[in-house]
Write an enzyme that holds these catalytic residues in place. Structure first.
Site, PDB file in Angstrom:
ATOM      1  N   GLU A  37       0.872  -1.181   0.000  1.00  0.00           N
ATOM      2  CA  GLU A  37       0.000   0.000   0.000  1.00  0.00           C
ATOM      3  C   GLU A  37       0.908   1.231   0.000  1.00  0.00           C
ATOM      4  O   GLU A  37       1.977   1.209   0.617  1.00  0.00           O
ATOM      5  CB  GLU A  37      -0.857  -0.044   1.265  1.00  0.00           C
ATOM      6  N   LYS A 101      -5.070   9.936  -3.715  1.00  0.00           N
ATOM      7  CA  LYS A 101      -5.246   8.641  -3.039  1.00  0.00           C
ATOM      8  C   LYS A 101      -6.308   7.856  -3.795  1.00  0.00           C
ATOM      9  O   LYS A 101      -7.408   8.359  -4.016  1.00  0.00           O
ATOM     10  CB  LYS A 101      -5.691   8.953  -1.604  1.00  0.00           C
ATOM     11  N   VAL A 121      -5.253   0.529   1.097  1.00  0.00           N
ATOM     12  CA  VAL A 121      -5.246  -0.911   1.379  1.00  0.00           C
ATOM     13  C   VAL A 121      -6.208  -1.631   0.432  1.00  0.00           C
ATOM     14  O   VAL A 121      -5.867  -2.686  -0.120  1.00  0.00           O
ATOM     15  CB  VAL A 121      -5.643  -1.164   2.853  1.00  0.00           C
ATOM     16  N   ASP A 153     -19.927   6.381   6.487  1.00  0.00           N
ATOM     17  CA  ASP A 153     -18.530   6.376   6.101  1.00  0.00           C
ATOM     18  C   ASP A 153     -17.856   5.089   6.572  1.00  0.00           C
ATOM     19  O   ASP A 153     -17.410   4.984   7.716  1.00  0.00           O
ATOM     20  CB  ASP A 153     -17.827   7.614   6.680  1.00  0.00           C
ATOM     21  N   SER A 155     -14.914   2.404   5.304  1.00  0.00           N
ATOM     22  CA  SER A 155     -13.838   2.284   4.319  1.00  0.00           C
ATOM     23  C   SER A 155     -14.024   1.047   3.447  1.00  0.00           C
ATOM     24  O   SER A 155     -14.394  -0.027   3.941  1.00  0.00           O
ATOM     25  CB  SER A 155     -12.497   2.181   5.049  1.00  0.00           C
ATOM     26  N   ASP A 157     -11.779  -0.672   2.593  1.00  0.00           N
ATOM     27  CA  ASP A 157     -10.794  -1.653   3.077  1.00  0.00           C
ATOM     28  C   ASP A 157     -11.479  -2.846   3.748  1.00  0.00           C
ATOM     29  O   ASP A 157     -11.056  -3.989   3.561  1.00  0.00           O
ATOM     30  CB  ASP A 157      -9.851  -1.021   4.118  1.00  0.00           C
ATOM     31  N   LYS A 174      -6.493   3.806  12.835  1.00  0.00           N
ATOM     32  CA  LYS A 174      -6.306   5.032  13.627  1.00  0.00           C
ATOM     33  C   LYS A 174      -7.572   5.348  14.421  1.00  0.00           C
ATOM     34  O   LYS A 174      -8.646   4.850  14.101  1.00  0.00           O
ATOM     35  CB  LYS A 174      -5.944   6.194  12.709  1.00  0.00           C
TER      36      LYS A 174
HETATM   37  N1  PSU Z   1      -5.057   4.619   8.215  1.00  0.00           N
HETATM   38  C1  PSU Z   1      -4.063   5.416   8.620  1.00  0.00           C
HETATM   39  N2  PSU Z   1      -3.377   6.129   7.707  1.00  0.00           N
HETATM   40  C2  PSU Z   1      -3.684   6.084   6.383  1.00  0.00           C
HETATM   41  C3  PSU Z   1      -4.738   5.245   5.966  1.00  0.00           C
HETATM   42  C4  PSU Z   1      -5.397   4.534   6.912  1.00  0.00           C
HETATM   43  O1  PSU Z   1      -3.818   5.477   9.791  1.00  0.00           O
HETATM   44  O2  PSU Z   1      -3.048   6.754   5.580  1.00  0.00           O
HETATM   45  C5  PSU Z   1      -5.021   5.147   4.528  1.00  0.00           C
HETATM   46  C6  PSU Z   1      -4.805   3.714   4.055  1.00  0.00           C
HETATM   47  O3  PSU Z   1      -4.288   3.742   2.740  1.00  0.00           O
HETATM   48  C7  PSU Z   1      -6.220   3.163   4.049  1.00  0.00           C
HETATM   49  C8  PSU Z   1      -7.017   4.375   3.670  1.00  0.00           C
HETATM   50  O4  PSU Z   1      -6.380   2.123   3.131  1.00  0.00           O
HETATM   51  O5  PSU Z   1      -6.383   5.464   4.325  1.00  0.00           O
HETATM   52  C9  PSU Z   1      -8.471   4.300   4.082  1.00  0.00           C
HETATM   53  O6  PSU Z   1      -9.077   5.488   3.697  1.00  0.00           O
HETATM   54  P1  PSU Z   1     -10.668   5.661   3.783  1.00  0.00           P
HETATM   55  O7  PSU Z   1     -10.965   5.799   5.239  1.00  0.00           O
HETATM   56  O8  PSU Z   1     -10.946   6.904   3.007  1.00  0.00           O
HETATM   57  O9  PSU Z   1     -11.226   4.433   3.168  1.00  0.00           O
HETATM   58 MN    MN Z   2     -14.830   6.821   3.337  1.00  0.00          MN
END
Ligand code: PSU
Ligand code: MN
Length: 321
Positions: A37, A101, A121, A153, A155, A157, A174
């Site tokens: 990633e 991203k 991810v 919201d 992810s 992932d 996080k």
């Molecule tokens: N968690 C972190 N730092 C990051 C990400 C996640 O602590 O940079 C990144 C990773 O690439 C993860 C993505 O796959 O953010 C998820 O983003 P979203 O919540 O927009 O799906």
């Molecule tokens: Mn999102």
């Protein structure tokens, strides 16, 4: 490797995934490969471009040092690449001071658009799965966000973990993510969460949380055996390998919580679209902690790459027996 990606004449004329020769060779000879990633390295890997560049090299080097081949996934000049050269990484940082991203959804949207992008991810897992790579290295994973019952919201992932048979080595999620809801989601979708030398699911720069993992594991071999067992049984879907941040770079839960609360307040006063909220919050936490969260991010990223490589080496050995 699926034929349609590299062998068919259509793919030869217009390859959809540009796989480096090194990665192709490794895959053909069943050698350990780690898909990587790149959002954490390219976007959050430092304050300045040079620091991000350095982070990216260290991240890759951590995989090589353990005897696996790094397949860093990125969009370079509109091309989806698996395994990028140092020259391409430099080109990316020169041409794209702000790198976008890209998640699984965005892959068909950005290809062919002369763009430079880092992958999340979910996108790294998608590509890994298409190429038959079993281990992904990452910083932190996405999850079910706080207030998801109002914002929706969630992810991609976690959806990807539910469907793609790939193990993701990360430092948990996080704290702007709702860890309880994220673990519930993963349980519903039968995604095992392993804790590497920990009993609890870490929260990125924070080691201690109140959320137990499904199984504590002590060694890369144990992890490799476990993921091999899952897929050998025909149980499709991913596995989370949660690897806590090294001690010297860890934040206490209280300190990080205070930082996040301040960052969330700023978010409330700004109109930030859903997809950009994660980056916005991470940058805010970094400036509020005077860059300490960025250093922590860099160290956990490199630490995760090393563990992912160890697991890939053991998995390749078990799978080739
Ligand atoms: N968690 C972190 N730092 C990051 C990400 C996640 O602590 O940079 C990144 C990773 O690439 C993860 C993505 O796959 O953010 C998820 O983003 P979203 O919540 O927009 O799906
Ligand atoms: Mn999102």
């Amino acid at each position: 490797m699926p034929d349609h990606l590299i062998d068919s004449s259509v793919a030869k004329q217009r390859p959809l995934i540009d796989i480096s020769t090194e990665v192709q060779d490794a895959l053909q000879h069943n050698q350990p490969v780690v898909a990587m990633e790149t959002v954490n390295a390219f976007i959050h890997g430092g304050e300045q471009q040079e620091e991000k560049l350095e982070t990216t090299f260290l991240y890759e080097q951590a995989v090589r040092a353990k005897g696996a081949i790094p397949a860093m996934i990125a969009i370079i000049d509109g091309k989806l690449k698996a395994g990028i050269s140092h020259g391409e990484i430099e080109q990316l940082f020169q041409q794209a001071p702000s790198i976008c991203k890209v998640s699984r959804r965005d892959l068909p949207l950005v290809l062919g658009m002369n763009q430079y992008a880092a992958v999340t991810v979910s996108a790294a897992m998608t590509i890994a799965c298409l190429l038959g790579i079993k281990v992904v290295a990452a910083g932190g994973m996405g999850g079910v966000h706080q207030n998801a019952q109002l914002t929706y919201d969630i992810s991609p992932d976690v959806y990807e973990l539910a469907t793609s048979s790939v193990a993701v080595v990360c430092s948990g999620a996080k704290s702007i993510i709702d860890l309880r809801l994220t673990l519930e989601y993963l349980e519903t979708h039968s995604v095992p969460v392993l804790g590497y030398q920990t009993d609890v699911f870490p929260s990125f720069c924070v080691k201690e949380t109140e959320y137990p993992v499904d199984r504590r594991v002590e060694s890369p071999t144990e992890i490799a055996e476990l993921i091999h067992r899952k897929w050998a049984l025909g149980l499709q879907g991913g596995v989370v390998v949660a690897n806590p941040v090294p001690d010297e770079f860890a934040f206490s839960p209280k300190e990080m919580n205070d930082l996040i609360q301040s960052a969330l307040l700023t978010l409330e006063n700004n109109q930030v679209p859903g997809k950009d909220r994660t980056n916005f919050l991470l940058e805010k936490v970094s400036s509020l902690s005077e860059g300490r969260s960025t250093s922590s991010n860099i160290q956990l990223l490199i630490n995760n790459a090393a563990l992912a490589a160890d697991v890939a080496v053991d998995y390749a050995r078990i799978n080739n027996i």
